[in-house]
Write a protein that holds these residues in place. Structure first.
Motif, PDB file in Angstrom:
ATOM      1  N   GLN A  57      38.704  26.023  56.061  1.00 44.85           N
ATOM      2  CA  GLN A  57      38.960  26.998  54.939  1.00 44.85           C
ATOM      3  C   GLN A  57      37.518  26.456  53.317  1.00 44.85           C
ATOM      4  OE1 GLN A  57      42.295  28.592  54.399  1.00 44.85           O
ATOM      5  NE2 GLN A  57      41.401  28.671  52.481  1.00 44.85           N
ATOM      6  N   THR A  58      37.763  27.472  53.113  1.00 46.74           N
ATOM      7  CA  THR A  58      35.948  27.590  52.137  1.00 46.74           C
ATOM      8  C   THR A  58      36.452  28.363  51.300  1.00 46.74           C
ATOM      9  OG1 THR A  58      35.703  29.615  53.366  1.00 46.74           O
ATOM     10  CG2 THR A  58      35.387  28.214  54.813  1.00 46.74           C
ATOM     11  N   VAL A  59      35.912  28.570  50.022  1.00 48.69           N
ATOM     12  CA  VAL A  59      36.320  29.347  48.678  1.00 48.69           C
ATOM     13  C   VAL A  59      36.498  30.154  48.690  1.00 48.69           C
ATOM     14  CG1 VAL A  59      34.723  27.253  47.679  1.00 48.69           C
ATOM     15  CG2 VAL A  59      33.490  29.604  48.295  1.00 48.69           C
ATOM     16  N   ASN A  60      36.231  31.216  50.089  1.00 52.82           N
ATOM     17  CA  ASN A  60      36.277  32.387  50.686  1.00 52.82           C
ATOM     18  C   ASN A  60      37.692  32.603  51.008  1.00 52.82           C
ATOM     19  OD1 ASN A  60      33.524  33.626  49.105  1.00 52.82           O
ATOM     20  ND2 ASN A  60      32.874  32.667  50.786  1.00 52.82           N
ATOM     21  N   GLY A  61      38.254  31.856  51.360  1.00 45.22           N
ATOM     22  CA  GLY A  61      39.176  31.487  52.384  1.00 45.22           C
ATOM     23  C   GLY A  61      39.241  31.103  53.225  1.00 45.22           C
ATOM     24  N   ASN A 134      25.711  28.906  47.469  1.00 45.03           N
ATOM     25  CA  ASN A 134      25.837  29.865  46.680  1.00 45.03           C
ATOM     26  C   ASN A 134      26.412  31.273  46.586  1.00 45.03           C
ATOM     27  OD1 ASN A 134      24.783  32.122  44.783  1.00 45.03           O
ATOM     28  ND2 ASN A 134      23.137  32.216  45.262  1.00 45.03           N
ATOM     29  N   ASN A 135      27.106  31.620  46.239  1.00 41.85           N
ATOM     30  CA  ASN A 135      28.245  32.253  46.875  1.00 41.85           C
ATOM     31  C   ASN A 135      28.506  33.980  46.547  1.00 41.85           C
ATOM     32  OD1 ASN A 135      30.918  32.799  48.305  1.00 41.85           O
ATOM     33  ND2 ASN A 135      32.357  33.265  46.694  1.00 41.85           N
ATOM     34  N   ASP A 136      26.745  33.782  45.526  1.00 40.62           N
ATOM     35  CA  ASP A 136      26.195  35.483  45.629  1.00 40.62           C
ATOM     36  C   ASP A 136      25.858  35.772  46.314  1.00 40.62           C
ATOM     37  OD1 ASP A 136      27.482  34.967  42.670  1.00 40.62           O
ATOM     38  OD2 ASP A 136      25.169  34.299  42.084  1.00 40.62           O
ATOM     39  N   ASN A 137      25.423  34.726  47.501  1.00 38.50           N
ATOM     40  CA  ASN A 137      24.827  35.656  48.805  1.00 38.50           C
ATOM     41  C   ASN A 137      25.524  35.594  50.287  1.00 38.50           C
ATOM     42  OD1 ASN A 137      22.720  35.403  47.159  1.00 38.50           O
ATOM     43  ND2 ASN A 137      21.959  33.055  47.896  1.00 38.50           N
ATOM     44  N   TYR A 138      27.066  35.927  49.950  1.00 39.99           N
ATOM     45  CA  TYR A 138      28.274  35.370  50.784  1.00 39.99           C
ATOM     46  C   TYR A 138      28.008  36.599  51.334  1.00 39.99           C
ATOM     47  CZ  TYR A 138      31.966  34.676  53.245  1.00 39.99           C
ATOM     48  OH  TYR A 138      32.701  34.642  54.666  1.00 39.99           O
ATOM     49  N   ALA A 139      27.812  38.049  51.077  1.00 38.31           N
ATOM     50  CA  ALA A 139      28.248  38.950  51.772  1.00 38.31           C
ATOM     51  C   ALA A 139      27.052  39.261  52.332  1.00 38.31           C
ATOM     52  CB  ALA A 139      29.224  40.386  50.342  1.00 38.31           C
ATOM     53  N   GLN A 140      26.255  39.157  51.755  1.00 38.58           N
ATOM     54  CA  GLN A 140      25.075  39.516  52.655  1.00 38.58           C
ATOM     55  C   GLN A 140      24.779  38.197  54.296  1.00 38.58           C
ATOM     56  OE1 GLN A 140      22.713  39.282  49.232  1.00 38.58           O
ATOM     57  NE2 GLN A 140      21.824  41.305  49.699  1.00 38.58           N
ATOM     58  N   LEU A 141      24.753  37.647  53.928  1.00 39.14           N
ATOM     59  CA  LEU A 141      24.939  36.705  54.817  1.00 39.14           C
ATOM     60  C   LEU A 141      26.355  36.581  56.506  1.00 39.14           C
ATOM     61  CD1 LEU A 141      24.125  33.348  52.900  1.00 39.14           C
ATOM     62  CD2 LEU A 141      22.157  34.617  54.263  1.00 39.14           C
ATOM     63  N   SER A 142      27.459  36.544  55.262  1.00 40.97           N
ATOM     64  CA  SER A 142      28.464  36.727  56.528  1.00 40.97           C
ATOM     65  C   SER A 142      28.206  38.145  57.250  1.00 40.97           C
ATOM     66  CB  SER A 142      29.670  36.104  55.397  1.00 40.97           C
ATOM     67  OG  SER A 142      29.607  38.182  54.778  1.00 40.97           O
ATOM     68  N   LYS A 143      27.714  39.035  57.147  1.00 34.08           N
ATOM     69  CA  LYS A 143      27.576  40.308  57.823  1.00 34.08           C
ATOM     70  C   LYS A 143      26.177  39.731  58.742  1.00 34.08           C
ATOM     71  CE  LYS A 143      27.502  43.101  54.267  1.00 34.08           C
ATOM     72  NZ  LYS A 143      26.993  44.220  54.105  1.00 34.08           N
ATOM     73  N   ILE A 144      26.005  38.449  58.816  1.00 37.90           N
ATOM     74  CA  ILE A 144      24.622  38.004  60.030  1.00 37.90           C
ATOM     75  C   ILE A 144      25.866  36.980  61.242  1.00 37.90           C
ATOM     76  CG2 ILE A 144      22.533  36.391  60.179  1.00 37.90           C
ATOM     77  CD1 ILE A 144      21.386  37.943  57.978  1.00 37.90           C
ATOM     78  N   ALA A 145      26.425  35.999  60.151  1.00 37.18           N
ATOM     79  CA  ALA A 145      26.652  35.112  60.860  1.00 37.18           C
ATOM     80  C   ALA A 145      28.224  34.444  60.117  1.00 37.18           C
ATOM     81  CB  ALA A 145      25.794  34.050  61.570  1.00 37.18           C
ATOM     82  N   PRO A 146      29.114  34.220  60.375  1.00 36.65           N
ATOM     83  CA  PRO A 146      30.061  33.189  60.111  1.00 36.65           C
ATOM     84  C   PRO A 146      29.315  32.222  59.231  1.00 36.65           C
ATOM     85  CG  PRO A 146      30.745  33.278  62.366  1.00 36.65           C
ATOM     86  CD  PRO A 146      28.988  33.963  62.046  1.00 36.65           C
ATOM     87  N   THR A 147      29.783  32.521  57.777  1.00 31.54           N
ATOM     88  CA  THR A 147      28.997  31.521  56.544  1.00 31.54           C
ATOM     89  C   THR A 147      29.713  30.981  55.483  1.00 31.54           C
ATOM     90  OG1 THR A 147      27.520  33.074  56.462  1.00 31.54           O
ATOM     91  CG2 THR A 147      27.786  31.403  54.539  1.00 31.54           C
ATOM     92  N   VAL A 148      29.771  29.885  55.827  1.00 31.94           N
ATOM     93  CA  VAL A 148      30.708  28.590  55.115  1.00 31.94           C
ATOM     94  C   VAL A 148      29.794  28.211  53.621  1.00 31.94           C
ATOM     95  CG1 VAL A 148      31.355  25.958  55.112  1.00 31.94           C
ATOM     96  CG2 VAL A 148      31.357  26.979  56.970  1.00 31.94           C
ATOM     97  N   VAL A 149      30.534  28.952  52.146  1.00 33.95           N
ATOM     98  CA  VAL A 149      29.963  28.084  50.941  1.00 33.95           C
ATOM     99  C   VAL A 149      30.861  26.912  50.409  1.00 33.95           C
ATOM    100  CG1 VAL A 149      29.869  28.749  48.794  1.00 33.95           C
ATOM    101  CG2 VAL A 149      29.130  31.125  50.449  1.00 33.95           C
ATOM    102  N   VAL A 150      29.393  25.549  50.191  1.00 35.80           N
ATOM    103  CA  VAL A 150      30.372  24.809  49.254  1.00 35.80           C
ATOM    104  C   VAL A 150      28.717  25.005  48.379  1.00 35.80           C
ATOM    105  CG1 VAL A 150      31.036  22.300  49.395  1.00 35.80           C
ATOM    106  CG2 VAL A 150      30.445  23.803  51.548  1.00 35.80           C
ATOM    107  N   PRO A 151      29.860  24.844  47.414  1.00 35.19           N
ATOM    108  CA  PRO A 151      29.323  25.342  45.873  1.00 35.19           C
ATOM    109  C   PRO A 151      28.814  24.306  45.914  1.00 35.19           C
ATOM    110  CG  PRO A 151      31.699  26.677  45.581  1.00 35.19           C
ATOM    111  CD  PRO A 151      30.915  25.812  46.872  1.00 35.19           C
ATOM    112  N   TRP A 152      27.806  24.262  44.764  1.00 34.91           N
ATOM    113  CA  TRP A 152      26.863  22.777  44.343  1.00 34.91           C
ATOM    114  C   TRP A 152      27.897  21.885  43.564  1.00 34.91           C
ATOM    115  CZ3 TRP A 152      23.483  20.251  46.461  1.00 34.91           C
ATOM    116  CH2 TRP A 152      22.004  21.294  46.887  1.00 34.91           C
ATOM    117  N   GLY A 153      27.813  20.652  43.472  1.00 37.18           N
ATOM    118  CA  GLY A 153      28.894  20.233  42.369  1.00 37.18           C
ATOM    119  C   GLY A 153      30.140  20.051  42.961  1.00 37.18           C
ATOM    120  N   ASN A 154      30.805  20.538  44.185  1.00 40.68           N
ATOM    121  CA  ASN A 154      32.116  20.496  44.679  1.00 40.68           C
ATOM    122  C   ASN A 154      31.778  19.170  45.381  1.00 40.68           C
ATOM    123  OD1 ASN A 154      32.950  23.409  43.899  1.00 40.68           O
ATOM    124  ND2 ASN A 154      33.511  23.402  46.179  1.00 40.68           N
ATOM    125  N   LEU A 155      31.293  19.018  46.134  1.00 41.29           N
ATOM    126  CA  LEU A 155      31.107  17.622  46.729  1.00 41.29           C
ATOM    127  C   LEU A 155      30.039  16.603  45.612  1.00 41.29           C
ATOM    128  CD1 LEU A 155      30.316  18.468  50.274  1.00 41.29           C
ATOM    129  CD2 LEU A 155      32.295  18.507  49.158  1.00 41.29           C
TER     130      LEU A 155
END
Length: 324
Positions: A57-61, A134-155
């Motif tokens: 489970q991630t910020v992107n579902g 950085n979730n702003d980059n998710y669309a680009q990165l997730s096209k390359i490989a599965p991408t787990v975004v953990v926004p700064w400050g969440n941890l």
């Protein structure tokens, strides 16, 4: 690098906790860590690791990632991978230069400037997992490989980071062992400082550039994590009331006395304690007059991953309690 004020926020061989990680990186041909060096001669090896997947489970579902990724690109959180003995295939140049563990990263590819990823370089590395903040980059990165975004400050601290990535990468035992040693060393440093410094003494975390003064909270680098979290020191009233929630602010020179505590931890690439004493503004502060100031360069203060925080805590404890 100056953009870090708005984007975020010795060496590995000196750390007993990281000897195995560093040794693994230096033995690239017979790598003992779960890193890219052993698969670099066969960039397509990552495809075999994706036969077994798991859902997270991630910020992107909910997404599927390899159960045992072999080729990780760490756009963020590199300092949480090192304690797990996981060396990525690529990371931004700024994080590769982290003085607290850069010796462990020989052979890791530079994926571009921090905050300005080079998609072509990342694609060429054929990653099977990408970590980012950085979730702003998710669309680009997730096209390359599965991408787990953990926004700064969440941890919020070393325990949250290592526990999370230990679960994500199936390295729970390594995370627990590292954190146990971390806790023991932090406790020793804290006890040392508590013997030397009164509990009521206040601490301020500052950064001074050519044109600006910044004050920081407890989760944005520059020494905030070691001082406020690890060593348990308190902030001046103004900092506690205004800065801890938003974590940083630029202040005017006239406001400096309102934010200056009994002890100052200052990041500056140019100023020395003597410079501060001679300055008509800084020289009036009680901390400067009493010599209760620690000045270090940005290369040592900016990072706030678990490895850096541990080293910084022990460094600051040695300053605050040299004879204890």
């Amino acid at each position: 690098m100056k953009s870090w004020h708005k984007l975020l926020a010795a060496g590995c061989l000196a750390l007993p906790l990281l000897l195995s990680a560093c040794g693994s990186a230096d033995e690239a041909s017979g790598n003992k860590t779960e890193n890219s060096a052993s698969s670099e001669s066969d960039p397509n090896r990552s495809t075999s690791s994706q036969s077994e997947v798991k859902s997270v489970q991630t910020v992107n579902g909910e997404i599927e990632i390899p159960a045992h990724p072999l080729r990780i690109v760490a756009e963020e959180y590199l300092g949480s991978l090192i304690p797990l003995e996981v060396i990525p295939v690529g990371a931004p140049g700024l994080t590769l230069n982290n003085v607290y563990f850069k010796e462990a990263l020989k052979g890791v590819a530079d994926t571009g400037d921090y905050g300005k990823m080079n998609l072509e370089r990342i694609l060429d590395l054929n990653p099977d997992l990408i970590l980012s903040a950085n979730n702003d980059n998710y669309a680009q990165l997730s096209k390359i490989a599965p991408t787990v975004v953990v926004p700064w400050g969440n941890l919020k601290n070393a325990h949250e980071e290592l526990t999370y990535f230990g679960e994500l990468l199936d390295k729970r035992e390594k995370a627990a062992a590292w954190l146990q040693s971390y806790d023991e060393r932090i406790a020793a440093a804290r006890a040392r400082v508590e013997q030397a410094i009164p509990a009521e003494a206040s601490f301020s975390i500052l950064e001074v550039t050519d044109k600006s003064i910044f004050v920081y909270g407890d989760n944005f680098g520059r020494g905030g994590q070691p001082v406020y979290q690890a060593l348990g020191r308190k902030a001046p009233e103004k900092v506690a009331a205004e800065i801890m929630e938003k974590q940083w602010a630029e202040i005017s020179a006239e406001k400096l006395p309102d934010y200056a505590g009994d002890y100052l931890v200052i990041t500056s690439n140019n100023l020395t304690l003597e410079d501060l004493r001679q300055d008509p503004m800084w020289g009036t502060l009680p901390a400067i007059k009493n010599g209760q100031v620690y000045v270090w360069k940005e290369e040592r203060s900016w990072y706030y991953d678990p490895v850096a925080v541990l080293s910084q805590t022990e460094e600051l404890a040695a300053w605050l309690a040299p004879a204890v």
